[in-house]
Motif scaffolding. Structure first.
Motif, PDB file in Angstrom:
ATOM      1  N   ALA A 136      -2.821  -6.426 -11.900  1.00 30.54           N
ATOM      2  CA  ALA A 136      -1.930  -7.548 -12.187  1.00 30.54           C
ATOM      3  C   ALA A 136      -0.504  -7.068 -12.426  1.00 30.54           C
ATOM      4  O   ALA A 136       0.458  -7.647 -11.901  1.00 30.54           O
ATOM      5  CB  ALA A 136      -2.440  -8.322 -13.401  1.00 30.54           C
ATOM      6  N   ASP A 137      -0.361  -6.031 -13.202  1.00 31.09           N
ATOM      7  CA  ASP A 137       0.978  -5.522 -13.491  1.00 31.09           C
ATOM      8  C   ASP A 137       1.657  -4.988 -12.236  1.00 31.09           C
ATOM      9  O   ASP A 137       2.874  -5.097 -12.088  1.00 31.09           O
ATOM     10  CB  ASP A 137       0.905  -4.433 -14.556  1.00 31.09           C
ATOM     11  N   ALA A 138       0.877  -4.412 -11.318  1.00 30.47           N
ATOM     12  CA  ALA A 138       1.459  -3.893 -10.081  1.00 30.47           C
ATOM     13  C   ALA A 138       1.919  -5.010  -9.154  1.00 30.47           C
ATOM     14  O   ALA A 138       2.888  -4.845  -8.401  1.00 30.47           O
ATOM     15  CB  ALA A 138       0.437  -3.010  -9.361  1.00 30.47           C
ATOM     16  N   ALA A 139       1.230  -6.171  -9.219  1.00 31.77           N
ATOM     17  CA  ALA A 139       1.577  -7.285  -8.338  1.00 31.77           C
ATOM     18  C   ALA A 139       2.547  -8.261  -8.976  1.00 31.77           C
ATOM     19  O   ALA A 139       3.439  -8.791  -8.315  1.00 31.77           O
ATOM     20  CB  ALA A 139       0.307  -8.039  -7.934  1.00 31.77           C
ATOM     21  N   ASP A 140       2.371  -8.501 -10.284  1.00 34.59           N
ATOM     22  CA  ASP A 140       3.174  -9.521 -10.960  1.00 34.59           C
ATOM     23  C   ASP A 140       3.070  -9.321 -12.465  1.00 34.59           C
ATOM     24  O   ASP A 140       3.873  -8.632 -13.068  1.00 34.59           O
ATOM     25  CB  ASP A 140       2.686 -10.916 -10.544  1.00 34.59           C
ATOM     26  N   GLY A 141       2.034  -9.924 -13.095  1.00 31.21           N
ATOM     27  CA  GLY A 141       1.794  -9.750 -14.519  1.00 31.21           C
ATOM     28  C   GLY A 141       2.710 -10.537 -15.429  1.00 31.21           C
ATOM     29  O   GLY A 141       2.605 -10.434 -16.657  1.00 31.21           O
ATOM     30  N   ALA A 142       3.594 -11.368 -14.879  1.00 35.82           N
ATOM     31  CA  ALA A 142       4.589 -12.052 -15.702  1.00 35.82           C
ATOM     32  C   ALA A 142       3.979 -13.087 -16.632  1.00 35.82           C
ATOM     33  O   ALA A 142       4.609 -13.484 -17.622  1.00 35.82           O
ATOM     34  CB  ALA A 142       5.637 -12.715 -14.810  1.00 35.82           C
ATOM     35  N   VAL A 167     -12.431 -11.262  -9.203  1.00 39.82           N
ATOM     36  CA  VAL A 167     -12.040  -9.859  -9.230  1.00 39.82           C
ATOM     37  C   VAL A 167     -11.298  -9.539  -7.934  1.00 39.82           C
ATOM     38  O   VAL A 167     -11.840  -9.648  -6.842  1.00 39.82           O
ATOM     39  CB  VAL A 167     -13.264  -8.945  -9.390  1.00 39.82           C
ATOM     40  N   GLY A 168     -10.036  -9.171  -8.065  1.00 33.74           N
ATOM     41  CA  GLY A 168      -9.206  -8.859  -6.908  1.00 33.74           C
ATOM     42  C   GLY A 168      -8.288 -10.002  -6.551  1.00 33.74           C
ATOM     43  O   GLY A 168      -7.153 -10.055  -6.989  1.00 33.74           O
ATOM     44  N   ALA A 169      -8.782 -10.934  -5.798  1.00 35.75           N
ATOM     45  CA  ALA A 169      -8.030 -12.097  -5.319  1.00 35.75           C
ATOM     46  C   ALA A 169      -6.954 -11.687  -4.318  1.00 35.75           C
ATOM     47  O   ALA A 169      -6.544 -10.526  -4.234  1.00 35.75           O
ATOM     48  CB  ALA A 169      -7.418 -12.894  -6.476  1.00 35.75           C
ATOM     49  N   GLY A 170      -6.506 -12.681  -3.552  1.00 37.51           N
ATOM     50  CA  GLY A 170      -5.585 -12.409  -2.459  1.00 37.51           C
ATOM     51  C   GLY A 170      -4.237 -11.900  -2.894  1.00 37.51           C
ATOM     52  O   GLY A 170      -3.507 -11.291  -2.107  1.00 37.51           O
ATOM     53  N   MET A 171      -3.875 -12.116  -4.152  1.00 36.15           N
ATOM     54  CA  MET A 171      -2.576 -11.659  -4.629  1.00 36.15           C
ATOM     55  C   MET A 171      -2.542 -10.148  -4.814  1.00 36.15           C
ATOM     56  O   MET A 171      -1.491  -9.522  -4.687  1.00 36.15           O
ATOM     57  CB  MET A 171      -2.215 -12.329  -5.959  1.00 36.15           C
ATOM     58  N   THR A 172      -3.678  -9.537  -5.132  1.00 36.37           N
ATOM     59  CA  THR A 172      -3.715  -8.090  -5.361  1.00 36.37           C
ATOM     60  C   THR A 172      -4.390  -7.327  -4.232  1.00 36.37           C
ATOM     61  O   THR A 172      -4.320  -6.102  -4.197  1.00 36.37           O
ATOM     62  CB  THR A 172      -4.434  -7.759  -6.687  1.00 36.37           C
ATOM     63  N   SER A 247       5.341  -5.303  -1.228  1.00 32.88           N
ATOM     64  CA  SER A 247       4.717  -6.503  -1.771  1.00 32.88           C
ATOM     65  C   SER A 247       3.207  -6.331  -1.890  1.00 32.88           C
ATOM     66  O   SER A 247       2.612  -6.721  -2.897  1.00 32.88           O
ATOM     67  CB  SER A 247       5.027  -7.712  -0.885  1.00 32.88           C
ATOM     68  N   VAL A 248       2.590  -5.730  -0.875  1.00 33.29           N
ATOM     69  CA  VAL A 248       1.130  -5.719  -0.781  1.00 33.29           C
ATOM     70  C   VAL A 248       0.494  -4.490  -1.424  1.00 33.29           C
ATOM     71  O   VAL A 248      -0.533  -4.592  -2.116  1.00 33.29           O
ATOM     72  CB  VAL A 248       0.696  -5.822   0.697  1.00 33.29           C
ATOM     73  N   LEU A 249       1.062  -3.318  -1.223  1.00 29.80           N
ATOM     74  CA  LEU A 249       0.339  -2.073  -1.507  1.00 29.80           C
ATOM     75  C   LEU A 249       0.266  -1.648  -2.972  1.00 29.80           C
ATOM     76  O   LEU A 249      -0.727  -1.011  -3.362  1.00 29.80           O
ATOM     77  CB  LEU A 249       0.937  -0.929  -0.674  1.00 29.80           C
ATOM     78  N   PRO A 250       1.255  -1.918  -3.825  1.00 28.44           N
ATOM     79  CA  PRO A 250       1.185  -1.375  -5.187  1.00 28.44           C
ATOM     80  C   PRO A 250      -0.083  -1.735  -5.946  1.00 28.44           C
ATOM     81  O   PRO A 250      -0.615  -0.924  -6.716  1.00 28.44           O
ATOM     82  CB  PRO A 250       2.434  -1.961  -5.859  1.00 28.44           C
ATOM     83  N   SER A 251      -0.613  -2.933  -5.746  1.00 27.96           N
ATOM     84  CA  SER A 251      -1.808  -3.359  -6.486  1.00 27.96           C
ATOM     85  C   SER A 251      -3.104  -3.081  -5.739  1.00 27.96           C
ATOM     86  O   SER A 251      -4.192  -3.253  -6.301  1.00 27.96           O
ATOM     87  CB  SER A 251      -1.724  -4.861  -6.754  1.00 27.96           C
ATOM     88  N   PHE A 252      -3.008  -2.648  -4.494  1.00 28.06           N
ATOM     89  CA  PHE A 252      -4.163  -2.697  -3.606  1.00 28.06           C
ATOM     90  C   PHE A 252      -5.298  -1.767  -4.048  1.00 28.06           C
ATOM     91  O   PHE A 252      -6.441  -2.210  -4.271  1.00 28.06           O
ATOM     92  CB  PHE A 252      -3.726  -2.385  -2.174  1.00 28.06           C
ATOM     93  N   GLN A 253      -5.020  -0.489  -4.205  1.00 26.68           N
ATOM     94  CA  GLN A 253      -6.101   0.452  -4.497  1.00 26.68           C
ATOM     95  C   GLN A 253      -6.699   0.208  -5.882  1.00 26.68           C
ATOM     96  O   GLN A 253      -7.924   0.260  -6.068  1.00 26.68           O
ATOM     97  CB  GLN A 253      -5.605   1.902  -4.399  1.00 26.68           C
ATOM     98  N   VAL A 254      -5.853  -0.085  -6.856  1.00 26.78           N
ATOM     99  CA  VAL A 254      -6.397  -0.307  -8.192  1.00 26.78           C
ATOM    100  C   VAL A 254      -7.235  -1.585  -8.237  1.00 26.78           C
ATOM    101  O   VAL A 254      -8.228  -1.667  -8.977  1.00 26.78           O
ATOM    102  CB  VAL A 254      -5.270  -0.316  -9.250  1.00 26.78           C
ATOM    103  N   ALA A 255      -6.895  -2.578  -7.405  1.00 28.24           N
ATOM    104  CA  ALA A 255      -7.726  -3.781  -7.324  1.00 28.24           C
ATOM    105  C   ALA A 255      -9.080  -3.464  -6.695  1.00 28.24           C
ATOM    106  O   ALA A 255     -10.116  -3.990  -7.127  1.00 28.24           O
ATOM    107  CB  ALA A 255      -7.004  -4.869  -6.530  1.00 28.24           C
ATOM    108  N   LEU A 256      -9.084  -2.613  -5.670  1.00 22.73           N
ATOM    109  CA  LEU A 256     -10.361  -2.164  -5.102  1.00 22.73           C
ATOM    110  C   LEU A 256     -11.200  -1.451  -6.154  1.00 22.73           C
ATOM    111  O   LEU A 256     -12.416  -1.670  -6.251  1.00 22.73           O
ATOM    112  CB  LEU A 256     -10.116  -1.236  -3.913  1.00 22.73           C
ATOM    113  N   ASP A 257     -10.566  -0.618  -6.950  1.00 27.36           N
ATOM    114  CA  ASP A 257     -11.277   0.054  -8.043  1.00 27.36           C
ATOM    115  C   ASP A 257     -11.861  -0.979  -9.004  1.00 27.36           C
ATOM    116  O   ASP A 257     -12.954  -0.785  -9.555  1.00 27.36           O
ATOM    117  CB  ASP A 257     -10.344   0.992  -8.801  1.00 27.36           C
ATOM    118  N   GLY A 258     -11.129  -2.077  -9.198  1.00 26.48           N
ATOM    119  CA  GLY A 258     -11.597  -3.128 -10.088  1.00 26.48           C
ATOM    120  C   GLY A 258     -12.866  -3.795  -9.600  1.00 26.48           C
ATOM    121  O   GLY A 258     -13.712  -4.200 -10.415  1.00 26.48           O
ATOM    122  N   LEU A 259     -13.037  -3.933  -8.278  1.00 25.02           N
ATOM    123  CA  LEU A 259     -14.266  -4.513  -7.749  1.00 25.02           C
ATOM    124  C   LEU A 259     -15.478  -3.686  -8.166  1.00 25.02           C
ATOM    125  O   LEU A 259     -16.491  -4.217  -8.623  1.00 25.02           O
ATOM    126  CB  LEU A 259     -14.201  -4.610  -6.221  1.00 25.02           C
TER     127      LEU A 259
END
Length: 457
Positions: A136-142, A167-172, A247-259
């Motif tokens: 969330a923080d990598a994508a937005d988190g506001a 878990v994940g969602a299209g935003m991350t 826009s896309v990559l900062p949250s991507f790998q950590v979101a996969l880890d979250g799954l």
């Protein structure tokens, strides 16, 4: 008592063929379901439904923006109470009597603000664990406050959360949330031009592909798209590539880890995990399914990033490992902006690989679950009883904390009942929630007024 006579009953179990009969409601529960008409007594409200469909209220296991608080897995600021109540009114009008809010960063006090102010039952979820906070923080988190960050998944499930998710969602994970939120915002900031979700998706695919693989952008395709979208001369190709990647990559790998982490957490807490299932997250979703087994739900397995063949292969993997396969309406019958074709949905149904259905959010333009039931049954992809079960009884199996008292027309269950036109499940005319009339249209409008001893519809 409220007695609904002369209806075509589809009881939600997926096995029982529709039959003509009656549903008797006493208080908040179903007292009887059977083939006979009931006469009732003094003070009872007896309704002749005129052969219309009688079905359990739909349980929508995948919704967003139905309570204030941070939205999506990106933790973006949420909607107001008024907008959330408006979204719930729309769900009610579609025959959804229970919704599961998959904005998993919310806390109980936020969900409480919409409970009791409208009739739809709102269940909560959780993604309060480390990889999801990081994504969330990598994508937005506001939208995340100290209160949200202090919450844990265990505390949430102890206070009633029914699922870990979304878990994940299209935003991350580079999905639809990027297409209708973050990429258009970044392009507008850079150029002053607002692009559509379809245009954002095309740029994203040209840079990263359907599976989100950085390092091989198709610069010629990017240049052509910029020309088509009226952006040529306002932003360079290399700048566009960088913009999409940032826009896309900062949250991507950590979101996969979250799954994967969510699957371990599901086993630990004994509640299901519902993950963003798509081509970019396919491998992580399969790993999570192998860990969580029957506690795994593959959200929107008809996701547009998949090819139809990939969706079928993914669903088979989930089924083989004991999990549940979800398909979503998105906006495939209405606006058709984010999901314009049911091709993947058809392929999954033809292979008998669908367990449950839901709506998701579709940028606020979701189609109703009974619209999908209607379409599926009308063209013969599944018999009516099985299609209805995907929206009702089967959801209860996937979410045991919800399904103990909802999703079926049988004695003892909550009296959540939908009455629709005889040949159109999507034409919702009466909705009863907990024995109370929550919506009454057309021939049933009299039920919205003070009760009368008998009504003929």
């Amino acid at each position: 008592m409220l007695i609904l006579n002369n209806g075509l009953i589809v009881n939600g179990d997926g096995r029982t063929a529709p039959f003509t009969g009656s549903v008797v409601i006493e208080g908040s529960r179903i007292a009887a379901v059977g083939p006979a008409d009931y006469t009732g007594g003094v003070g009872d409200v007896v309704v002749d439904t005129g052969g219309r469909l009688l079905m359990p209220g739909a349980i929508d296991p995948h919704v967003h923006a139905v309570a204030p608080g941070p939205r999506f897995a990106s933790g973006t600021p949420g909607v107001s109470v008024e907008e959330a109540l408006g979204n719930l009114r729309r769900h009610l009008g579609q025959g959804h009597t229970t919704v599961v809010d998959l904005d998993g960063f919310k806390v109980p006090d936020e969900t409480a603000l919409v409970r009791g102010r409208q009739p739809v039952r709102v269940e909560s979820s959780t993604v309060h664990f480390d990889p999801m906070f990081a994504a969330a923080d990598a994508a937005d988190g506001a939208g995340l406050t100290d209160l949200h960050r202090a919450m844990t998944a265990r505390q949430m499930t102890d206070t009633g959360a029914v699922v870990i998710g979304e878990v994940g969602a299209g935003m991350t994970l580079g999905g639809g949330g990027q297409d209708y939120m973050y990429i258009p915002a970044a392009v507008e900031q850079a150029t002053g031009v607002k692009i559509t979700p379809a245009q954002a998706k095309a740029l994203k695919y040209a840079v990263l592909g359907r599976h989100i693989r950085p390092g091989s952008p198709d610069r010629a395709e990017v240049a052509e798209l910029l020309e088509q979208q009226g952006l040529s001369g306002l932003i360079a190709v290399d700048k566009t590539v960088t913009l999409i990647e940032e826009s896309v990559l900062p949250s991507f790998q950590v979101a996969l880890d979250g799954l994967v982490a969510s699957a371990h957490l599901a086993v630990e807490l004994g509640v299901p995990t519902l993950v963003h299932n798509s081509a970019p997250s396919d491998e992580a979703a399969r790993q999570a399914a192998s860990i969580a087994g029957e506690l795994f739900i593959g959200g929107h397995t008809n996701h547009g990033t998949f090819s139809a063949e990939e969706a079928v292969e993914n669903a088979r993997w989930i089924r083989e490992h004991g999990g549940f396969v979800e398909i979503d309406t998105f906006d495939a019958w209405g606006r058709k902006e984010l999901h314009s074709t049911p091709e993947h949905l058809i392929a999954l149904l033809q292979e008998d690989l669908v367990d449950i259905m839901a709506t998701d959010y579709a940028a606020g333009h979701w189609d109703g679950m009974f619209e999908m039931v209607d379409a599926v049954a009308r063209v013969g992809l599944a018999p009516l009883e099985r299609a209805v079960a995907m929206a009702t009884g089967n959801v209860g199996k996937a979410l045991p904390r919800v399904g103990a008292d909802r999703g079926l027309l049988k004695p003892g269950q909550f009296a959540d009942v939908v009455v629709s036109a005889a040949k159109s499940p999507a034409d919702v005319q009466l909705v009863v929630v907990g024995g109370e009339t929550a919506l009454a249209r057309d021939a049933f409008a009299a039920l919205a007024a003070p009760a009368t001893p008998a009504v003929t519809a």
